[in-house]
Design a protein around this motif. Structure first.
Motif: not given
Length: 182
Positions: A112-123, A140-146, A175-180
């Motif tokens: 789960p700690e890798t999600m910080d990278k995803v958040r940083i890149l998305r921002k 785990t999908i909701d954590m990654a999608a969100l 993923v589709e729900k989180a993209q909103l």
């Protein structure tokens, strides 16, 4: 899997064939994968720090979409130079793959700690395709999608499921729900 498998698959589908190469010299594989019909070619920044510009140029010249992967222990900043080049007016890479397990074998536990990278890149890059690979499934999908991942690689959770189509649908819907939200 290698280029011969891609070549065999290409004969039967027009689907996007996303190829993630965990190799020490990805430059050696660009031409074979391009000729085989790969759609995307993702290489690891850890093995390409000195030749990523040449690598991306070769990937694009063969009509493939370039992507870059980072392992859990690699800082997200390592890929920043690949998004803007003083020479090019366009973005050199079109996708970042954040590994959520150590590369090498399936069935590992999601980190789960890798999600910080995803958040940083998305921002930092709102329009970027951000792929995650490793330990992705219903829990785990909701954590990654969100966090901002919009491309999901799922192996064991799909192929080991009694009803793979249900798992795929669940992953896609998350993923589709989180993209909103972003």
């Amino acid at each position: 899997m290698g280029a011969p498998v891609i070549e065999s698959l290409r004969k039967h589908t027009k689907a996007y064939l996303d190829c993630h190469l965990m190799v020490t010299n990805p430059l050696d594989y660009v031409e074979p994968f391009g000729k085989a019909g790969a759609s995307g070619f993702t290489f690891h920044i850890e093995t390409s720090k000195d030749n990523w510009k040449e690598l991306i140029e070769n990937i694009k010249s063969l009509g493939m979409r370039p992507g870059v992967a980072i392992k859990p222990g690699t800082s997200v900043e390592a890929v920043y130079p690949l998004f803007f080049s003083q020479v090019e007016a366009e973005t050199p890479v079109e996708m970042v793959l954040v590994m959520t397990v150590e590369p090498g074998f399936g069935g590992q536990k999601f980190m789960p700690e890798t999600m910080d990278k995803v958040r940083i890149l998305r921002k930092k890059y709102p329009a970027l395709d951000i792929e995650v690979d490793g330990g992705l499934g219903p829990s785990t999908i909701d954590m990654a999608a969100l966090a901002g991942a919009n491309c999901i690689v799922a192996g064991s959770s799909v192929f080991g499921a009694p009803e793979p189509a249900q798992v795929i649908s669940l992953l896609r819907n998350s993923v589709e729900k989180a993209q909103l939200t972003y």
